[in-house]
Design a protein around this motif. Sequence first.
Motif, PDB file in Angstrom:
ATOM      1  N   THR A 197       0.809  -1.221   0.000  1.00 33.94           N
ATOM      2  CA  THR A 197       0.000   0.000   0.000  1.00 33.94           C
ATOM      3  C   THR A 197       0.836   1.262   0.000  1.00 33.94           C
ATOM      4  N   HIS A 198       2.170   1.133   0.089  1.00 31.44           N
ATOM      5  CA  HIS A 198       2.992   2.349   0.081  1.00 31.44           C
ATOM      6  C   HIS A 198       2.993   2.969  -1.313  1.00 31.44           C
ATOM      7  N   ARG A 199       3.263   4.252  -1.372  1.00 31.36           N
ATOM      8  CA  ARG A 199       3.279   4.988  -2.625  1.00 31.36           C
ATOM      9  C   ARG A 199       4.566   5.799  -2.712  1.00 31.36           C
ATOM     10  N   THR A 200       4.970   6.108  -3.949  1.00 30.31           N
ATOM     11  CA  THR A 200       6.219   6.846  -4.168  1.00 30.31           C
ATOM     12  C   THR A 200       5.996   8.342  -4.252  1.00 30.31           C
ATOM     13  N   GLY A 201       4.771   8.775  -4.527  1.00 30.82           N
ATOM     14  CA  GLY A 201       4.488  10.183  -4.749  1.00 30.82           C
ATOM     15  C   GLY A 201       4.400  10.542  -6.224  1.00 30.82           C
ATOM     16  N   ASN A 202       4.806   9.618  -7.097  1.00 24.81           N
ATOM     17  CA  ASN A 202       4.697   9.797  -8.544  1.00 24.81           C
ATOM     18  C   ASN A 202       3.434   9.067  -8.982  1.00 24.81           C
ATOM     19  N   ALA A 203       2.370   9.807  -9.278  1.00 25.32           N
ATOM     20  CA  ALA A 203       1.060   9.212  -9.553  1.00 25.32           C
ATOM     21  C   ALA A 203       1.094   8.221 -10.715  1.00 25.32           C
ATOM     22  N   ALA A 204       1.787   8.552 -11.790  1.00 26.10           N
ATOM     23  CA  ALA A 204       1.842   7.653 -12.952  1.00 26.10           C
ATOM     24  C   ALA A 204       2.578   6.360 -12.596  1.00 26.10           C
ATOM     25  N   PHE A 205       3.685   6.483 -11.890  1.00 24.40           N
ATOM     26  CA  PHE A 205       4.459   5.311 -11.468  1.00 24.40           C
ATOM     27  C   PHE A 205       3.629   4.454 -10.520  1.00 24.40           C
TER      28      PHE A 205
END
Length: 148
Positions: free
Chosen positions: A109-117
């Motif tokens: 569930t973690h995210r990188t902050g880059n919406a497309a990625f």
Amino acid sequence: MIEVPTLDLQEWTAANSRQRSKMAEEIDSSLRKIGMFLLRGHDVPTDLADEMRQYGRAFFALSAEQKARYAVRGRYDNGWTGPGLLAASAIEGGNSAPDLHEAFHMGPTHRTGNAAFDALYYPENRWPAEIPELREVSERYTGHMVRV
């Protein structure tokens, strides 16, 4: 008979660079020849894996109509994939019969902050309302998989 090699993470951690190099060669060879290896010494609790199986089986025991509410909607997505929708295209020639198993795809569930990625590599999970325990157990299990 083909022997599937086993990598022990505790042995890997304690190994020197020469030993690790030998282990890596064995795993590389196995992945090239048979496409898999076994892993032990990972410290994933056995009871957690048992819970994953328990709630996974409960999900697959739902009716097709219930599972369809959680169906994968696109190429890079999480959710349910019904029987016959996956193909074992890695088999020689790439033309193979459909794989008759069903699957429930989920991820961290973690995210990188880059919406497309994130949309491509970390799609949202679809948790079945009928089995709320599956989410909690899956998130604990995924935490271990990320650690490993």
